[in-house]
Motif scaffolding. Structure first.
Motif, PDB file in Angstrom:
ATOM      1  N   ASP A   1     -16.953 -44.908  25.852  1.00 53.54           N
ATOM      2  CA  ASP A   1     -18.224 -44.580  25.199  1.00 53.54           C
ATOM      3  C   ASP A   1     -18.667 -45.803  24.380  1.00 53.54           C
ATOM      4  O   ASP A   1     -17.965 -46.228  23.461  1.00 53.54           O
ATOM      5  N   PRO A   2     -19.842 -46.382  24.687  1.00 51.93           N
ATOM      6  CA  PRO A   2     -20.276 -47.596  23.986  1.00 51.93           C
ATOM      7  C   PRO A   2     -20.583 -47.365  22.510  1.00 51.93           C
ATOM      8  O   PRO A   2     -20.679 -48.335  21.744  1.00 51.93           O
ATOM      9  N   ASN A   3     -20.738 -46.113  22.112  1.00 56.88           N
ATOM     10  CA  ASN A   3     -21.023 -45.814  20.704  1.00 56.88           C
ATOM     11  C   ASN A   3     -19.764 -45.765  19.842  1.00 56.88           C
ATOM     12  O   ASN A   3     -19.850 -45.619  18.628  1.00 56.88           O
ATOM     13  N   VAL A   4     -18.592 -45.874  20.469  1.00 61.33           N
ATOM     14  CA  VAL A   4     -17.322 -45.805  19.748  1.00 61.33           C
ATOM     15  C   VAL A   4     -16.797 -47.212  19.501  1.00 61.33           C
ATOM     16  O   VAL A   4     -16.578 -47.980  20.437  1.00 61.33           O
ATOM     17  N   ASP A   5     -16.606 -47.566  18.215  1.00 62.29           N
ATOM     18  CA  ASP A   5     -16.061 -48.867  17.826  1.00 62.29           C
ATOM     19  C   ASP A   5     -14.599 -48.775  17.398  1.00 62.29           C
ATOM     20  O   ASP A   5     -13.807 -49.672  17.651  1.00 62.29           O
ATOM     21  N   ILE A   6     -14.274 -47.695  16.703  1.00 61.06           N
ATOM     22  CA  ILE A   6     -12.946 -47.479  16.132  1.00 61.06           C
ATOM     23  C   ILE A   6     -12.452 -46.123  16.614  1.00 61.06           C
ATOM     24  O   ILE A   6     -13.204 -45.150  16.603  1.00 61.06           O
TER      25      ILE A   6
ATOM     26  N   HIS B   1       1.930 -43.716  21.185  1.00 59.17           N
ATOM     27  CA  HIS B   1       2.147 -44.987  21.883  1.00 59.17           C
ATOM     28  C   HIS B   1       1.262 -45.082  23.117  1.00 59.17           C
ATOM     29  O   HIS B   1       0.523 -46.067  23.294  1.00 59.17           O
ATOM     30  N   ARG B   2       1.309 -44.068  23.954  1.00 59.16           N
ATOM     31  CA  ARG B   2       0.551 -44.095  25.217  1.00 59.16           C
ATOM     32  C   ARG B   2      -0.955 -44.166  24.957  1.00 59.16           C
ATOM     33  O   ARG B   2      -1.658 -45.009  25.534  1.00 59.16           O
ATOM     34  N   ILE B   3      -1.440 -43.299  24.084  1.00 61.93           N
ATOM     35  CA  ILE B   3      -2.876 -43.283  23.801  1.00 61.93           C
ATOM     36  C   ILE B   3      -3.283 -44.557  23.062  1.00 61.93           C
ATOM     37  O   ILE B   3      -4.329 -45.158  23.349  1.00 61.93           O
ATOM     38  N   GLY B   4      -2.448 -44.988  22.119  1.00 62.82           N
ATOM     39  CA  GLY B   4      -2.757 -46.193  21.354  1.00 62.82           C
ATOM     40  C   GLY B   4      -2.908 -47.415  22.235  1.00 62.82           C
ATOM     41  O   GLY B   4      -3.820 -48.234  22.035  1.00 62.82           O
ATOM     42  N   LEU B   5      -2.026 -47.570  23.220  1.00 62.58           N
ATOM     43  CA  LEU B   5      -2.140 -48.695  24.140  1.00 62.58           C
ATOM     44  C   LEU B   5      -3.466 -48.660  24.893  1.00 62.58           C
ATOM     45  O   LEU B   5      -4.133 -49.694  25.065  1.00 62.58           O
ATOM     46  N   ASP B   6      -3.872 -47.470  25.323  1.00 58.75           N
ATOM     47  CA  ASP B   6      -5.143 -47.347  26.040  1.00 58.75           C
ATOM     48  C   ASP B   6      -6.321 -47.707  25.137  1.00 58.75           C
ATOM     49  O   ASP B   6      -7.274 -48.356  25.565  1.00 58.75           O
TER      50      ASP B   6
ATOM     51  N   ASN C   1      -6.289 -51.567  24.657  1.00 59.45           N
ATOM     52  CA  ASN C   1      -6.663 -52.259  25.890  1.00 59.45           C
ATOM     53  C   ASN C   1      -8.121 -52.036  26.264  1.00 59.45           C
ATOM     54  O   ASN C   1      -8.683 -52.787  27.070  1.00 59.45           O
ATOM     55  N   ALA C   2      -8.731 -51.012  25.670  1.00 59.59           N
ATOM     56  CA  ALA C   2     -10.170 -50.793  25.863  1.00 59.59           C
ATOM     57  C   ALA C   2     -10.995 -51.636  24.885  1.00 59.59           C
ATOM     58  O   ALA C   2     -12.224 -51.582  24.895  1.00 59.59           O
ATOM     59  N   GLY C   3     -10.291 -52.412  24.034  1.00 60.61           N
ATOM     60  CA  GLY C   3     -10.984 -53.285  23.092  1.00 60.61           C
ATOM     61  C   GLY C   3     -11.499 -52.571  21.853  1.00 60.61           C
ATOM     62  O   GLY C   3     -12.366 -53.095  21.149  1.00 60.61           O
ATOM     63  N   LYS C   4     -10.953 -51.395  21.572  1.00 63.60           N
ATOM     64  CA  LYS C   4     -11.358 -50.640  20.376  1.00 63.60           C
ATOM     65  C   LYS C   4     -10.342 -50.856  19.264  1.00 63.60           C
ATOM     66  O   LYS C   4      -9.136 -51.001  19.509  1.00 63.60           O
ATOM     67  N   HIS C   5     -10.817 -50.850  18.029  1.00 65.19           N
ATOM     68  CA  HIS C   5      -9.923 -50.867  16.876  1.00 65.19           C
ATOM     69  C   HIS C   5      -9.215 -49.514  16.798  1.00 65.19           C
ATOM     70  O   HIS C   5      -9.790 -48.474  17.132  1.00 65.19           O
ATOM     71  N   LEU C   6      -7.967 -49.524  16.323  1.00 64.51           N
ATOM     72  CA  LEU C   6      -7.142 -48.314  16.338  1.00 64.51           C
ATOM     73  C   LEU C   6      -6.651 -47.960  14.939  1.00 64.51           C
ATOM     74  O   LEU C   6      -6.044 -48.783  14.254  1.00 64.51           O
ATOM     75  N   VAL C   7      -6.923 -46.721  14.545  1.00 67.03           N
ATOM     76  CA  VAL C   7      -6.304 -46.117  13.364  1.00 67.03           C
ATOM     77  C   VAL C   7      -5.461 -44.957  13.887  1.00 67.03           C
ATOM     78  O   VAL C   7      -5.996 -44.003  14.442  1.00 67.03           O
TER      79      VAL C   7
ATOM     80  N   THR D   1      -0.218 -55.724  21.645  1.00 62.05           N
ATOM     81  CA  THR D   1      -1.433 -55.407  22.398  1.00 62.05           C
ATOM     82  C   THR D   1      -2.669 -55.572  21.528  1.00 62.05           C
ATOM     83  O   THR D   1      -3.707 -56.069  21.994  1.00 62.05           O
ATOM     84  N   ALA D   2      -2.578 -55.174  20.262  1.00 60.76           N
ATOM     85  CA  ALA D   2      -3.705 -55.364  19.340  1.00 60.76           C
ATOM     86  C   ALA D   2      -4.013 -56.841  19.176  1.00 60.76           C
ATOM     87  O   ALA D   2      -5.182 -57.258  19.221  1.00 60.76           O
ATOM     88  N   GLU D   3      -2.965 -57.646  18.999  1.00 63.77           N
ATOM     89  CA  GLU D   3      -3.154 -59.097  18.841  1.00 63.77           C
ATOM     90  C   GLU D   3      -3.756 -59.703  20.101  1.00 63.77           C
ATOM     91  O   GLU D   3      -4.657 -60.549  20.029  1.00 63.77           O
ATOM     92  N   ALA D   4      -3.279 -59.269  21.255  1.00 61.76           N
ATOM     93  CA  ALA D   4      -3.761 -59.827  22.519  1.00 61.76           C
ATOM     94  C   ALA D   4      -5.232 -59.522  22.754  1.00 61.76           C
ATOM     95  O   ALA D   4      -5.958 -60.318  23.365  1.00 61.76           O
ATOM     96  N   ASN D   5      -5.684 -58.373  22.250  1.00 62.17           N
ATOM     97  CA  ASN D   5      -7.068 -57.949  22.463  1.00 62.17           C
ATOM     98  C   ASN D   5      -7.973 -58.253  21.277  1.00 62.17           C
ATOM     99  O   ASN D   5      -9.163 -57.924  21.306  1.00 62.17           O
ATOM    100  N   GLY D   6      -7.418 -58.876  20.240  1.00 63.33           N
ATOM    101  CA  GLY D   6      -8.227 -59.268  19.095  1.00 63.33           C
ATOM    102  C   GLY D   6      -8.832 -58.113  18.324  1.00 63.33           C
ATOM    103  O   GLY D   6      -9.950 -58.217  17.804  1.00 63.33           O
ATOM    104  N   VAL D   7      -8.089 -57.001  18.248  1.00 64.12           N
ATOM    105  CA  VAL D   7      -8.589 -55.826  17.525  1.00 64.12           C
ATOM    106  C   VAL D   7      -7.612 -55.434  16.416  1.00 64.12           C
ATOM    107  O   VAL D   7      -6.465 -55.887  16.387  1.00 64.12           O
ATOM    108  N   THR D   8      -8.097 -54.612  15.513  1.00 64.66           N
ATOM    109  CA  THR D   8      -7.318 -54.213  14.338  1.00 64.66           C
ATOM    110  C   THR D   8      -6.501 -52.962  14.624  1.00 64.66           C
ATOM    111  O   THR D   8      -6.988 -52.017  15.254  1.00 64.66           O
ATOM    112  N   LEU D   9      -5.268 -52.956  14.140  1.00 61.84           N
ATOM    113  CA  LEU D   9      -4.379 -51.800  14.216  1.00 61.84           C
ATOM    114  C   LEU D   9      -3.950 -51.434  12.809  1.00 61.84           C
ATOM    115  O   LEU D   9      -3.452 -52.280  12.067  1.00 61.84           O
TER     116      LEU D   9
END
Length: 342
Positions: A63-68, A79-84, A87-93, A111-119
């Protein structure tokens, strides 16, 4: 004009309610989408939030409206959902624990570091006023050399609580008193005490029919030379507030729940935070907590993304907490202390 951050919530259970209440009070965010395996649940929550809904969380990730993305599902799925999510390029809380093993948490960090997103891992108790005050005292060195840190979590959960879902009380999906209930106190212990050198532990299942432990104990040594003790249980009737005691060469701080019960800090008067916080701290009812500090953590995460700084609670913090629990399990099984490298 400031950006409005779109939040996607994966999982629509009790914990999601706390996240949605917290997010509703932050001006620069909106819940953009929710997902649940139950179509009825996803639809009803989405109608209340005025947002999109999905029964497949992977559709939410596109969904393009989802950033985090906020993950509030059962612990074993983090773990499983967090990786997805990452890898979708979304920030994860992600709710605590970040995952069920340190290897899984380490993969999330990479994975967060590789995709340049915040965990960031939900550890909202760091944001409580009394804990912020303690951290300031420690940063200023006002207690001098740390001698001993103690955490005690004498909680109570009924057998019905563990019987309410087939994943509850399992090692792979939920964890026991240490990984589930004790993880917040463990996070605080590590935040205050620093890196560990060794851990000796014992666990047992004393009063419940479940796979994981309903009591866990640990004797710790920090790299700074201080000692530590851990006790977490869900067998103590009727249940008591979590306690945290910090002893330094110059003074002592004792906390119970959200209250300071003793404060001897040379040159630093005891803080006055007014009336006690509302909520029972999850002593005997996991729903009896406040959402205020979830709000503060979400604000911190958003500010960290906007400014490029590190959030107050990182994936590495989540890793250290899980590593401590794993080490207690390993020590209990072997009868020997676990020595930590690095």
């Amino acid at each position: 004009m400031a950006k409005t951050w779109g939040i996607g919530i994966v999982g629509c259970g009790t914990i999601a309610d706390f996240h949605m209440k917290a997010l509703s009070e932050i001006e620069q965010v909106r819940v953009a989408a929710v997902s649940s395996r139950s179509e009825e649940k996803a639809r009803s929550v989405a109608e209340a939030q005025g947002c999109a809904w999905y029964t497949d969380y992977k559709a939410l990730l596109h969904d393009p409206n989802v950033d985090i993305v906020s993950v509030t599902t059962s612990s074993g799925s983090h773990h499983r959902i967090g990786l997805d999510v990452l890898n979708a390029g979304k920030h994860l809380v992600v709710e605590k624990p970040a995952a069920m093993t340190s290897a899984q948490v380490a993969e999330l960090i990479r994975t967060a570091e590789a995709n340049g997103v915040t965990l960031s891992v939900i550890s909202q108790r760091r944001f409580e006023a009394q804990h912020q005050a303690v951290r300031q005292v420690l940063d200023d060195g006002a207690l001098g050399k740390l001698l001993l840190l103690e955490i005690s979590l004498p909680f109570y959960r009924t057998q019905a609580y563990y019987d309410s879902a087939d994943w509850r009380g399992t090692l792979v999906e939920d964890g026991g008193a240490l990984m589930n209930q004790g993880i917040h106190s463990i996070d605080l212990l590590l935040w205050f005490g620093g890196p560990l050198a060794s851990i000796y532990g014992k666990v047992a299942t004393q009063t419940h029919r479940m796979e994981a432990e309903d009591i866990g104990l640990g004797i710790l040594q920090f790299k700074n030379g201080a000692f530590g003790t851990v006790m977490a249980s869900t067998s103590i009737q009727p249940g008591f507030q979590a306690a945290l005691n910090i002893y330094g060469e110059k003074g002592t701080i004792k906390l119970e729940g959200t209250q300071i019960v003793h404060w001897t800090v040379p040159g630093v008067p005891e803080p006055d935070f007014g009336a006690p916080a509302v909520g029972g701290g999850g002593v005997s009812d996991p729903k009896a907590i406040s959402y205020v500090n979830h709000k503060l953590q979400f604000i911190d995460v958003i500010e960290s993304i906007e400014t490029g700084r590190t959030p107050l609670v990182t994936g590495m913090d989540g890793l250290r907490a899980v590593q401590l629990v794993e080490s207690i399990y390993a020590s209990s099984e072997s009868g020997k202390p676990v020595l930590l490298e690095g």
